[in-house]
Structures are given as structure tokens and as C-alpha cells.
Design a protein around this motif. Structure first.
Motif, PDB file in Angstrom:
ATOM      1  N   GLY A 370       0.840  -1.193   0.000  1.00 23.51           N
ATOM      2  CA  GLY A 370       0.000   0.000   0.000  1.00 23.51           C
ATOM      3  C   GLY A 370       0.871   1.236   0.000  1.00 23.51           C
ATOM      4  O   GLY A 370       1.798   1.378  -0.805  1.00 23.51           O
ATOM      5  N   SER A 371       0.619   2.131   0.938  1.00 27.55           N
ATOM      6  CA  SER A 371       1.404   3.372   1.027  1.00 27.55           C
ATOM      7  C   SER A 371       2.664   3.213   1.875  1.00 27.55           C
ATOM      8  O   SER A 371       3.443   4.156   2.009  1.00 27.55           O
ATOM      9  CB  SER A 371       0.536   4.489   1.603  1.00 27.55           C
ATOM     10  OG  SER A 371       0.055   4.138   2.891  1.00 27.55           O
ATOM     11  N   ASP A 372       2.868   2.039   2.488  1.00 27.62           N
ATOM     12  CA  ASP A 372       4.057   1.815   3.306  1.00 27.62           C
ATOM     13  C   ASP A 372       5.264   1.510   2.429  1.00 27.62           C
ATOM     14  O   ASP A 372       5.141   1.177   1.238  1.00 27.62           O
ATOM     15  CB  ASP A 372       3.825   0.668   4.295  1.00 27.62           C
ATOM     16  CG  ASP A 372       2.838   1.028   5.378  1.00 27.62           C
ATOM     17  OD1 ASP A 372       2.939   2.154   5.893  1.00 27.62           O
ATOM     18  OD2 ASP A 372       1.970   0.207   5.690  1.00 27.62           O
ATOM     19  N   HIS A 373       6.441   1.588   3.022  1.00 22.83           N
ATOM     20  CA  HIS A 373       7.668   1.356   2.264  1.00 22.83           C
ATOM     21  C   HIS A 373       8.656   0.571   3.106  1.00 22.83           C
ATOM     22  O   HIS A 373       8.833   0.849   4.298  1.00 22.83           O
ATOM     23  CB  HIS A 373       8.304   2.688   1.849  1.00 22.83           C
ATOM     24  CG  HIS A 373       9.553   2.513   1.049  1.00 22.83           C
ATOM     25  ND1 HIS A 373       9.533   2.149  -0.274  1.00 22.83           N
ATOM     26  CD2 HIS A 373      10.867   2.620   1.392  1.00 22.83           C
ATOM     27  CE1 HIS A 373      10.779   2.057  -0.727  1.00 22.83           C
ATOM     28  NE2 HIS A 373      11.602   2.338   0.279  1.00 22.83           N
ATOM     29  N   VAL A 374       9.282  -0.432   2.498  1.00 26.06           N
ATOM     30  CA  VAL A 374      10.379  -1.162   3.119  1.00 26.06           C
ATOM     31  C   VAL A 374      11.466  -1.370   2.072  1.00 26.06           C
ATOM     32  O   VAL A 374      11.212  -1.306   0.860  1.00 26.06           O
ATOM     33  CB  VAL A 374       9.929  -2.534   3.675  1.00 26.06           C
ATOM     34  CG1 VAL A 374       8.940  -2.377   4.809  1.00 26.06           C
ATOM     35  CG2 VAL A 374       9.337  -3.410   2.569  1.00 26.06           C
ATOM     36  N   GLU A 375      12.677  -1.619   2.550  1.00 28.84           N
ATOM     37  CA  GLU A 375      13.808  -1.871   1.675  1.00 28.84           C
ATOM     38  C   GLU A 375      14.309  -3.297   1.872  1.00 28.84           C
ATOM     39  O   GLU A 375      14.103  -3.905   2.941  1.00 28.84           O
ATOM     40  CB  GLU A 375      14.964  -0.904   1.991  1.00 28.84           C
ATOM     41  CG  GLU A 375      14.655   0.567   1.758  1.00 28.84           C
ATOM     42  CD  GLU A 375      14.669   0.943   0.288  1.00 28.84           C
ATOM     43  OE1 GLU A 375      14.970   0.058  -0.561  1.00 28.84           O
ATOM     44  OE2 GLU A 375      14.367   2.101  -0.025  1.00 28.84           O
ATOM     45  N   VAL A 376      14.971  -3.823   0.858  1.00 27.16           N
ATOM     46  CA  VAL A 376      15.639  -5.107   1.011  1.00 27.16           C
ATOM     47  C   VAL A 376      16.617  -5.013   2.183  1.00 27.16           C
ATOM     48  O   VAL A 376      17.373  -4.050   2.302  1.00 27.16           O
ATOM     49  CB  VAL A 376      16.376  -5.501  -0.279  1.00 27.16           C
ATOM     50  CG1 VAL A 376      17.258  -6.725  -0.044  1.00 27.16           C
ATOM     51  CG2 VAL A 376      15.373  -5.791  -1.390  1.00 27.16           C
ATOM     52  N   GLY A 377      16.550  -5.992   3.054  1.00 31.54           N
ATOM     53  CA  GLY A 377      17.387  -6.001   4.247  1.00 31.54           C
ATOM     54  C   GLY A 377      16.676  -5.580   5.508  1.00 31.54           C
ATOM     55  O   GLY A 377      17.156  -5.858   6.618  1.00 31.54           O
TER      56      GLY A 377
END
Length: 414
Positions: A370-377
Motif C-alpha cells: 500500500g502506502s508503506d515502504h520497506v527496503e531489502v534487508g
């Protein structure tokens, strides 16, 4: 009198070295004992090669303590006893805490589970099942005769079952009788006698058996599910009225001074307490609940359905790492069906209010962002639904304090 569990046997688990068998734990802990690790109160996710290798399941110490005290006080206030279902966690360490909080016994579903608890000196067991296995009955007869402090109550819902139990115990040369509750069933439900006449016939058969002793009446009110709608609760109340009527009707042939009335999963235990207390003055009854999931609570099924959902805190979590961002709103994490429950609801991400898990593979979780964000790691913490099918995936679970430091390591035996 013997203690409810052998504290020395439980404590000895802290001296067994850690190794590759315990997934998720830092590789640097291998060769060390839980006592040695916990003495240093390490951070589970410490860097420098000492952190969890993930995914990893954790328990939160403050929530465990809160839930233990909350349920214990509730039971005292309602005038009921608690024999928590050990199948939830299969952990002698956690069961020891439940005994310390006032539990009167442990509930088990199979003889293999009873054997685990007996290996740690558990004194009092409810086996919430009918026991007709010849080998299991021979083991039980030997265990009862060898330890006069050991008590175990099982169920019966057929005359045939009573005959099989009697025959096996006779062949085994059993000296002590096996305690039995007759089980009340519900139409469309699971085990249990369907109707009062059948129940009475089974009760008479138990009372007449030289190898069995009739001690009470058992039931399971959630056999049709965990629905809190008025219609569903009305069905539960009607069923429990049958259980109550059976207790009153069978009291004259029960072979102990106090009659056991036992029911109560983790959804309707308040309704059970309403229905199976306040007995007539001339009837002495022990009302025993068998709820198990209160200890850890959850973020799914029991968050919606527990009578204490406003008071209990989720204590069981699973951490996983983002390993792929193949699409703008999709993250793949190192957590799958081998690591977390999925039979009731999918895991719930903490700190990502717009994200949700949409699918699990054996070793991957699909997280729509959705509007959330995460990065690899990145590491993400997940709440779970239905703790019974999380515990069985983890042979060792770290317990964390409020700072995320490891204060205990819990073994499970499934």
C-alpha cells in the motif's frame, strides 16, 4: 504432597547446549547453554555476527506475565479452576509458570503429550479425549501404579470405548482405576455422546467397570467454531445447559466426593463460567476450564474472540527480513508456512498500517505494501493468529524484555 511439576527437571533445560537444531538463533550461541546466553542478556538482533539468522519467533516477557496474572485473577473471581491446554505450547517451562500462577492441572490431547509432561514430573493431567489405544492404556496403567501422586482424567463417549478401556487395563493388571468423565457432544460437532440417554448409558458403564472410576462430565463448547454472533452464542449456552443438566443428573453415581465439570476453550470460557457455577448446596462441583491460548493471546482469532480480548496482550511474534522488492507495492520476506500460522488468519505486520500479507509459500511471505515502504534487508515484526500452530514450528523461542534483550529461552516438545 508432590509438587505439580518437577522444577529441577525444567531448570535442567537451561544447561543443555545450543546447536544447529534451533532455527533462527544466532550462530554465535552454538555450544553455549541457555543459562550462559541469558546471563549476558544479549540483544537478539545484535550486529557483528551475533544476531538472529531469521526468521525468528520471539515471546515478550511483559505480556506473558500480564496474561498469566490476568487469567489467574479472572478465574479466582469467577470461582473456577484452570487446567490450561498444554498442546498450545508443549513447553514445560511455560507450563511451570502457569502452575505458579495457580493452574490446577494441564490438559493434553494425546498420550504422547501426556508422556512429555510426565517426563517433567507433571502430577495432574486432563486428557481431553477418549483413550482406547491398548499400548497407551498399558503405559498409563504402569504410570499410575508406579506413582500414587499421579492423577489423570480422560473422557468416554461410548460403551464400546468403555469396554476397550476395561479390557486393556485388565490385561495390563492395572491396580489403580483410571478416572473418566463422560463427554457431552453436540450435533454436528466433534466427539461426545449425542443425547442424554446415550450419555447416561455410558456413565453407567463407566461406574460399573472395575478398572474405571466415574468422576464427572466433560464438554467442548467451541466444537462448531468461534462465532460470537447472538445465534452462535445461543447454541453454546444451550449446549452448556445440557452439560449442567448431565452433572446434576449423574452426581448420584459419580464415584468421588466432588464432581468434575469441565469445558472451556479460549473463546467462550466466560459463557462456560456462567453456565457451570453456582451449583445447588447439596452438589459439590469442581468447574475446570481448559483454555490455553490466553497465555500468549494473538493478533487475529483471539484478538477478535477472547472474552478477555480487551485485557490480554499479544506475546508471540515472528520477525522476518525483506529479501526482494520485485514490484513497486510488493515485498517478499523470509517467513512462510514453515514458520508462522496460517490456518486462521495470515500474519499482521507491525508498524506498517497500510501493508498486509496476502500469501505464504513454504519459506516466503508476500507483503502488499500500500502506502508503506520497506527496503531489502529491513526486518519486519509480525503478529500472529492462533498460537497453537506457531509454537509447533519452533523448538526454541527467545523471551525478550522491553528493551529487546534476551532474558530466557523456551524449549518446546512437539
Amino acid at each position: 504432597m508432590a509438587t505439580p511439576i518437577n522444577a529441577a527437571a525444567v531448570g535442567a533445560l537451561a544447561d543443555e547446549p545450543l546447536d544447529w537444531r534451533f532455527k533462527g538463533l544466532p550462530a554465535a550461541w552454538s555450544g553455549r547453554t541457555p543459562a550462559e546466553v541469558c546471563a549476558e542478556s544479549p540483544h537478539l538482533f545484535a550486529g557483528g555476527g551475533g544476531g538472529a539468522v531469521g526468521p525468528v519467533c520471539v515471546l515478550h516477557a511483559d505480556a506473558l506475565a500480564h496474561n498469566l496474572a490476568t487469567m489467574a485473577h479472572w478465574c479466582v473471581d469467577r470461582g473456577v479452576e484452570l487446567a490450561p491446554h498444554g498442546k498450545t505450547h508443549m513447553s514445560p517451562q511455560l507450563l511451570g509458570r502457569q502452575f505458579d500462577a495457580g493452574a490446577c492441572a494441564v490438559t493434553a490431547a494425546t498420550v504422547s503429550q501426556v508422556r512429555v509432561f510426565r517426563a517433567f514430573g507433571v502430577r495432574d493431567v486432563l486428557l481431553a479425549n477418549e483413550l482406547v489405544d491398548d499400548a497407551a492404556l498399558r503405559w498409563l496403567a504402569a504410570e499410575l501404579d508406579a506413582d500414587p501422586d499421579f492423577t489423570m482424567v480422560c473422557w468416554a463417549d461410548s460403551v464400546r470405548g468403555v469396554e476397550l478401556m476395561t479390557s486393556a487395563l485388565t490385561a495390563a493388571g492395572a491396580v489403580r482405576p483410571v478416572d473418566v468423565c463422560v463427554e457431552v457432544g453436540m450435533a454436528g460437532g466433534r466427539t461426545g455422546c449425542r443425547g442424554g440417554e446415550e450419555l447416561d448409558e455410558v456413565a453407567r458403564a463407566v461406574a460399573a467397570s472395575p478398572r474405571l472410576r466415574l468422576v464427572g462430565v466433560a464438554g467442548y463448547e467451541a466444537a462448531l467454531g468461534a462465532d460470537l454472533s447472538p445465534d452462535a452464542v445461543a447454541v453454546v449456552r444451550s449446549y452448556l445447559a445440557d452439560v449442567r443438566a448431565a452433572v446434576l443428573r449423574l452426581t448420584p453415581i459419580v464415584e468421588t466426593d466432588r464432581v468434575i465439570a469441565t469445558a472451556g476453550g479460549s473463546t467462550y470460557f466466560d459463557v462456560v463460567a456462567d453456565a457451570l457455577t453456582e451449583w445447588p448446596a447439596d452438589v459439590s462441583v469442581r468447574t475446570i476450564l481448559r483454555s490455553g491460548c490466553y497465555l500468549t493471546h494473538d493478533d487475529g482469532l483471539y484478538h477478535r474472540t477472547s472474552p478477555l480480548r480487551a485485557a490480554l496482550r499479544p506475546a508471540l511474534r515472528v520477525w522476518a527480513q525483506v529479501v526482494s522488492r520485485p514490484e513497486p507495492d510488493l515485498a517478499l520476506l523470509t517467513m512462510g508456512r514453515r514458520d508462522v500460522s496460517f490456518d486462521q488468519d495470515l500474519p499482521v505486520p507491525y508498524g506498517l498500517p497500510a501493508a498486509r500479507v496476502v500469501k505464504l509459500n513454504d519459506q516466503h511471505a508476500y507483503l502488499r505494501l500500500g502506502s508503506d515502504h520497506v527496503e531489502v534487508g529491513d526486518w519486519v515484526e509480525f503478529g500472529i493468529s492462533h498460537p497453537c500452530t506457531v509454537f509447533d514450528k519452533w523448538p526454541m523461542i527467545p523471551v525478550l524484555d522491553e528493551q529487546g534483550l534476551v532474558v530466557d529461552l523456551i524449549r518446546t516438545f512437539f
